[in-house]
Design a protein around this motif. Structure first.
Motif, PDB file in Angstrom:
ATOM      1  N   LEU A 189      -2.724  10.882   4.856  1.00  0.00           N
ATOM      2  CA  LEU A 189      -2.515   9.480   4.489  1.00  0.00           C
ATOM      3  C   LEU A 189      -3.056   8.481   5.496  1.00  0.00           C
ATOM      4  CD1 LEU A 189       0.938   9.086   2.769  1.00  0.00           C
ATOM      5  CD2 LEU A 189      -1.275   8.417   1.934  1.00  0.00           C
ATOM      6  N   HIS A 201      -2.445  11.560  -0.458  1.00  0.00           N
ATOM      7  CA  HIS A 201      -1.113  12.127  -0.301  1.00  0.00           C
ATOM      8  C   HIS A 201      -1.110  13.609  -0.619  1.00  0.00           C
ATOM      9  CE1 HIS A 201       3.025  12.968  -1.889  1.00  0.00           C
ATOM     10  NE2 HIS A 201       3.273  12.501  -0.685  1.00  0.00           N
ATOM     11  N   ARG A 255      -1.679   1.184  -7.041  1.00  0.00           N
ATOM     12  CA  ARG A 255      -1.703   1.618  -5.642  1.00  0.00           C
ATOM     13  C   ARG A 255      -1.307   3.075  -5.515  1.00  0.00           C
ATOM     14  NH1 ARG A 255       2.086  -2.178  -3.213  1.00  0.00           N
ATOM     15  NH2 ARG A 255       2.036  -3.303  -5.143  1.00  0.00           N
ATOM     16  N   TYR A 315      -6.013  -4.311  -0.437  1.00  0.00           N
ATOM     17  CA  TYR A 315      -5.694  -3.644  -1.692  1.00  0.00           C
ATOM     18  C   TYR A 315      -4.336  -4.066  -2.226  1.00  0.00           C
ATOM     19  CZ  TYR A 315      -2.930  -0.354   1.117  1.00  0.00           C
ATOM     20  OH  TYR A 315      -2.032   0.216   1.966  1.00  0.00           O
ATOM     21  N   VAL A 316      -3.480  -4.555  -1.339  1.00  0.00           N
ATOM     22  CA  VAL A 316      -2.180  -5.018  -1.816  1.00  0.00           C
ATOM     23  C   VAL A 316      -2.343  -6.273  -2.671  1.00  0.00           C
ATOM     24  CG1 VAL A 316       0.036  -5.953  -1.097  1.00  0.00           C
ATOM     25  CG2 VAL A 316      -0.899  -3.990   0.050  1.00  0.00           C
ATOM     26  N   ILE A 362       4.363   3.175   3.940  1.00  0.00           N
ATOM     27  CA  ILE A 362       3.393   2.368   4.684  1.00  0.00           C
ATOM     28  C   ILE A 362       2.164   2.119   3.825  1.00  0.00           C
ATOM     29  CG2 ILE A 362       1.881   2.293   6.685  1.00  0.00           C
ATOM     30  CD1 ILE A 362       3.824   3.937   8.208  1.00  0.00           C
ATOM     31  N   PHE A 363       1.723   3.190   3.170  1.00  0.00           N
ATOM     32  CA  PHE A 363       0.506   3.055   2.386  1.00  0.00           C
ATOM     33  C   PHE A 363       0.706   2.100   1.229  1.00  0.00           C
ATOM     34  CE2 PHE A 363      -3.590   4.739   1.213  1.00  0.00           C
ATOM     35  CZ  PHE A 363      -3.664   4.420  -0.125  1.00  0.00           C
ATOM     36  N   LEU A 364       1.799   2.321   0.511  1.00  0.00           N
ATOM     37  CA  LEU A 364       1.958   1.556  -0.720  1.00  0.00           C
ATOM     38  C   LEU A 364       2.218   0.086  -0.468  1.00  0.00           C
ATOM     39  CD1 LEU A 364       3.997   3.941  -2.994  1.00  0.00           C
ATOM     40  CD2 LEU A 364       1.695   3.139  -3.334  1.00  0.00           C
ATOM     41  N   SER A 365       2.883  -0.221   0.639  1.00  0.00           N
ATOM     42  CA  SER A 365       3.198  -1.620   0.865  1.00  0.00           C
ATOM     43  C   SER A 365       2.222  -2.261   1.835  1.00  0.00           C
ATOM     44  CB  SER A 365       4.604  -1.748   1.426  1.00  0.00           C
ATOM     45  OG  SER A 365       4.658  -1.098   2.671  1.00  0.00           O
ATOM     46  N   ASN A 366       1.453  -1.447   2.541  1.00  0.00           N
ATOM     47  CA  ASN A 366       0.542  -1.943   3.567  1.00  0.00           C
ATOM     48  C   ASN A 366       1.253  -2.847   4.553  1.00  0.00           C
ATOM     49  OD1 ASN A 366      -1.976  -1.894   4.694  1.00  0.00           O
ATOM     50  ND2 ASN A 366      -2.605  -3.789   3.719  1.00  0.00           N
ATOM     51  N   ASN A 419       3.484  -4.982   4.162  1.00  0.00           N
ATOM     52  CA  ASN A 419       3.812  -6.325   3.708  1.00  0.00           C
ATOM     53  C   ASN A 419       5.315  -6.389   3.489  1.00  0.00           C
ATOM     54  OD1 ASN A 419       4.130  -8.641   2.064  1.00  0.00           O
ATOM     55  ND2 ASN A 419       1.974  -8.486   1.519  1.00  0.00           N
ATOM     56  N   VAL A 424       6.565  -6.838  -0.201  1.00  0.00           N
ATOM     57  CA  VAL A 424       6.206  -5.680  -1.027  1.00  0.00           C
ATOM     58  C   VAL A 424       7.075  -4.495  -0.669  1.00  0.00           C
ATOM     59  CG1 VAL A 424       4.379  -4.064  -1.584  1.00  0.00           C
ATOM     60  CG2 VAL A 424       3.848  -6.460  -1.338  1.00  0.00           C
ATOM     61  N   GLY A 445      -5.782   3.934   8.074  1.00  0.00           N
ATOM     62  CA  GLY A 445      -5.225   3.835   6.735  1.00  0.00           C
ATOM     63  C   GLY A 445      -5.357   2.462   6.125  1.00  0.00           C
ATOM     64  N   LEU A 474       2.219  -1.664  -8.706  1.00  0.00           N
ATOM     65  CA  LEU A 474       2.506  -0.485  -7.895  1.00  0.00           C
ATOM     66  C   LEU A 474       1.766   0.742  -8.405  1.00  0.00           C
ATOM     67  CD1 LEU A 474       4.284   0.679  -5.644  1.00  0.00           C
ATOM     68  CD2 LEU A 474       5.919   1.263  -7.395  1.00  0.00           C
ATOM     69  N   GLU A 530       6.876  12.019   5.648  1.00  0.00           N
ATOM     70  CA  GLU A 530       5.865  11.792   4.607  1.00  0.00           C
ATOM     71  C   GLU A 530       6.233  10.613   3.742  1.00  0.00           C
ATOM     72  OE1 GLU A 530       4.483  16.345   3.894  1.00  0.00           O
ATOM     73  OE2 GLU A 530       4.915  15.030   2.193  1.00  0.00           O
ATOM     74  N   MET A 552      -3.259   6.265  -3.847  1.00  0.00           N
ATOM     75  CA  MET A 552      -2.600   7.067  -2.821  1.00  0.00           C
ATOM     76  C   MET A 552      -2.655   8.549  -3.140  1.00  0.00           C
ATOM     77  SD  MET A 552       1.270   6.629  -1.495  1.00  0.00           S
ATOM     78  CE  MET A 552       2.063   7.633  -2.700  1.00  0.00           C
ATOM     79  N   GLU A 559       4.109   7.287   2.980  1.00  0.00           N
ATOM     80  CA  GLU A 559       3.852   6.762   1.631  1.00  0.00           C
ATOM     81  C   GLU A 559       4.232   5.303   1.540  1.00  0.00           C
ATOM     82  OE1 GLU A 559       5.383   8.886  -1.783  1.00  0.00           O
ATOM     83  OE2 GLU A 559       5.133  10.732  -0.668  1.00  0.00           O
TER      84      GLU A 559
END
Lengths: 377, 353
Positions: A304, A299, A291, A281-282, B336-340, B342, B345, A272, A288, B330, A295, B334
């Motif tokens: 994911l 998703h 991103r 990508y962050v 994890i993905f959105l913040s990677n 960090n 974040v 991932g 937000l 889930e 996703m 999500e």
């Protein structure tokens, strides 16, 4: 026959039809009451082929007397309209003769034998030559076919109800994957022009037919007016998976959105991690919303953490770059998914490129839509 | 996994990696009057307690601090990492450890604050070409006083300082008096800071009544970059021309012994540095790198899986994640993905969930 001949004969026939129809009607109306009609005097005029054999000679004298007093009455009432009302015997005879001549001409026109030309033949030929209001479009019953079918279904239902076999869940016609005929197609089928109003009424009637529980009786009739929809997703080209040296499956996809172009290399069995143009990508998309756009395809398909992505994007702003990458990711994912999932993706709108672009600025306006400030003077 | 009962930093070891330990509320005001990141301060206020996660970089630092001998010149540690990966928090963790161990902590919250946004620049009385920053200096002195209350009376001055014609501080006076004077006399506060630093430097490694000195500087790359300050003739001010910066640089030089210098790089406050830069060479520049050299680099990375797990559980435990979907698997994916992974974040993300 020459035209002028026909015209003159038409004129004569017109005259004679006046005499024909009016007496007929009036005879019909007043026969019961035994009324004397103006037209029955024509019988008196001799050898007409009227089938008014009922009117006997005993009426004649009455008619004459009647006619005389009528004319006297009329004469007293309306001196100006004196002419045609005074029916002398010679006039009547002449009219009858003219009528007969006209009848023979009519028979000649119709190509039939003048000798045996009955009143019924006259009626038919006149109806043929002068289409009356009964055959006008507005007088026709509207959509007789469909309506009769609806009535037939209702009759069937009533019959079943009578026999106590009526159930709500009868077999329904499957309408999935088909659509009603378009107006153009319907016009083609019926070989006549249809107005929008008529088309709307037609669809309404068909829907009403379908709303009845036992409409499956008339399934064939209904299906004749429906067309199958083609499945859109079969048009999508799905590229096959490619495998690199270590046996890891990968696929590429590219997408465009409003001058931004992006390409994605999707690798299977990853963790991932996503890198865009070499950076994380962050850091590339601090917002937000961008991103979340990335996703969304993953998703939606609930994969994911499965893929590793290497993206490169150029052009546009950050939102359009995110949109372009989203399209690229969905396209790259197609080769990993099954048919049904491809269809769901398409319906979710993940595979449609966004057609919106910047609208052109028009002269005389400040922007595409904004006008210059309006000054009163 | 989330809360470990040990508040004693000395006992923390690798077993506690990923677990949270509570900083006692009393320590907050004394140890960290000015050091914590603002968002973390808000979080502390919301949760009514301060929990810090035990992470690898902080543990590494603490183990170094435990093992190092203080006869040799000071070791310098540099925490570096991507933006938002937890450098300041690790620094604060180490500072807390030091203060519980009884060290004297010199914590400069953000060196960037001294090189930008300064309203008043006074020409220094001590040195003609330098500039003073009275407000920043007095603020810092005040915080320094709160941090190291118990040291102030113990340390005696070894030199006589003359401030003005009438004011002077004699030898042998406690440090506290010096600090008080600096706070009250705002005009000479920068010189007071210089004096304090010099004294501490001299006395740190001393055998009689010796104490360990920890210099914690956040955003150390600000000391060698450019400033946004301008002189009256609109020419830019170089960092060397600021008294505070000059004195601080002397502290960071490893010509004294008996303590440690812990520094973090910070891109957020840095001037004229690209946002993607996080490596020491990029942020420190040539000059800074040469003066910091040699140093022990300590990389601070993003949350590992275990750390992320523990942070997530901590937020759940505190009912910070209100959205029902965030409690599912889930939702976690999500996040994890959105913040990677960090930390900052993730914290911002969870703030509105």
């Amino acid at each position: 026959m020459k035209c002028s001949n026909i015209v003159t004969q038409m004129q004569m026939l017109l005259l004679s039809t006046y005499f024909l129809f009016s007496p007929e009607r009036r005879t019909a109306n007043m026969a019961a009451s035994g009324g004397r009609t103006v037209g029955s005097f024509l019988w008196k005029c001799g050898n007409c082929c009227f089938n008014f054999n009922t009117v006997s000679s005993n009426l004649t004298r009455q008619v004459l007397s009647r006619q005389l007093c009528v004319s006297a009455v009329l004469h007293r009432k309306n001196l100006a309209a004196a002419g045609p009302e005074k029916f002398s015997e010679e006039f009547i005879k002449k009219q009858v003769e003219e009528f007969n001549i006209g009848k023979r001409h009519l028979a000649n026109m119709m190509g039939e034998d003048p000798e045996t030309f009955t009143q019924g033949d006259i009626n038919r030929s006149i109806a043929y030559l002068f289409p009356s209001g009964l055959f006008d479009k507005k007088a026709k019953p509207l959509m007789k076919d469909t309506f009769t079918k609806a009535l037939a279904v209702e009759k069937h239902q009533d019959r079943l109800r009578g026999k106590d076999l009526f159930t709500q869940d009868a077999k329904q016609i499957s309408l999935v994957g088909s659509r009603w005929l378009l107006k153009e197609e319907l016009e083609e089928l019926l070989v006549e022009t249809i107005s929008e109003h008529d088309y709307a009424r037609f669809i309404q009637l068909m829907e009403r037919l379908l709303s009845l529980p036992y409409c499956s009786v008339e399934e064939d009739f209904v299906q004749r007016y429906r067309r199958q929809l083609e499945i859109q997703s079969s048009k999508q080209q799905v590229q096959p998976l490619q495998y690199d040296q270590h046996g890891v499956a990968y696929s590429t996809g590219d997408g465009r959105r409003k001058t931004a172009m992006g390409t994605v290399l999707l690798r299977d069995s990853g963790s991932g991690s996503i890198s865009i143009n070499g950076t994380n990508y962050v850091h590339y998309f601090p917002v937000l919303q961008d991103r979340e756009q990335l996703m969304f395809p993953l998703h939606f398909m609930e994969v994911l953490g499965r893929f590793d992505m290497q993206c490169s994007v150029s052009g546009g702003g950050h939102s359009s770059q995110a949109g372009a990458l989203r399209l690229a990711i969905s396209r790259a994912m197609l080769s990993f998914l099954s048919e049904g999932q491809v269809e769901t993706m398409r319906q979710a709108g993940l595979l449609t490129p966004d057609p919106r672009i910047k609208e052109r600025k028009k002269p005389g306006q400040e922007g595409a839509r904004r006008k210059f400030t309006w000054k009163k003077r | 996994t989330c809360l470990s009962g040990t508040s004693k930093n000395a006992c923390q070891s690798e077993q506690h990696l990923g677990q949270y330990y509570t900083v006692p509320a009393s320590h907050f005001h004394t140890v960290f009057p000015h050091g914590l990141p603002p968002r973390y301060q808000q979080q502390v206020k919301t949760f009514n307690e301060g929990c810090v996660m035990v992470r690898q970089p902080a543990l590494e630092l603490i183990s170094h601090l435990k093992r190092a001998d203080y006869i040799n010149p000071t070791l310098r540690y540099l925490l570096y990492g991507v933006k938002g990966s937890g450098k300041t928090m690790s620094l604060c963790h180490a500072v807390h450890y030091c203060s519980t161990q009884g060290w004297l902590v010199l914590h400069i919250p953000d060196a960037h604050l001294w090189v930008k946004n300064c309203k008043e620049l006074l020409p220094s009385s001590y040195h003609a070409s330098r500039f003073d920053q009275p407000i920043q200096a007095s603020n810092w002195l005040r915080n320094f006083r709160t941090t190291n209350e118990h040291f102030l009376s113990k340390i005696k001055l070894r030199q006589r300082y003359v401030w003005t014609k009438r004011e002077s501080t004699e030898e042998g006076r406690p440090l506290g008096e010096l600090v008080d004077m600096g706070v009250s006399r705002v005009k000479s506060s920068s010189d007071v800071v210089g004096a304090v630093l010099k004294e501490l430097r001299l006395q740190a490694g001393g055998t009689e009544g010796g104490f360990r000195l920890a210099v914690a500087v956040d955003g150390v790359n600000g000391l060698w970059g450019r400033t946004t300050l301008k002189k009256e003739d609109k020419s830019p001010v170089a960092p060397e021309e600021l008294t505070l910066v000059h004195n601080l640089r002397k502290m960071i030089n490893n010509d004294w012994c008996g303590g440690a210098v812990i520094a973090t790089l910070s891109q957020t406050g840095s001037l004229y540095a690209p946002s993607s830069a996080y490596l020491p060479q990029e942020l420190l520049g040539e000059e800074g790198f040469d003066s910091m050299d040699p140093f022990i680099p300590v990389p601070v990375s993003l949350y590992s899986e275990k750390e992320f797990e523990s942070c997530y559980l901590y937020y759940l435990d505190r009912h910070w994640l209100q959205h029902p979907h965030s409690q599912t698997e889930e939702g976690k994916k999500e996040l994890i993905f959105l913040s990677n992974r960090n930390p900052s974040v993730l914290e911002r993300l969870c703030a509105f969930l």
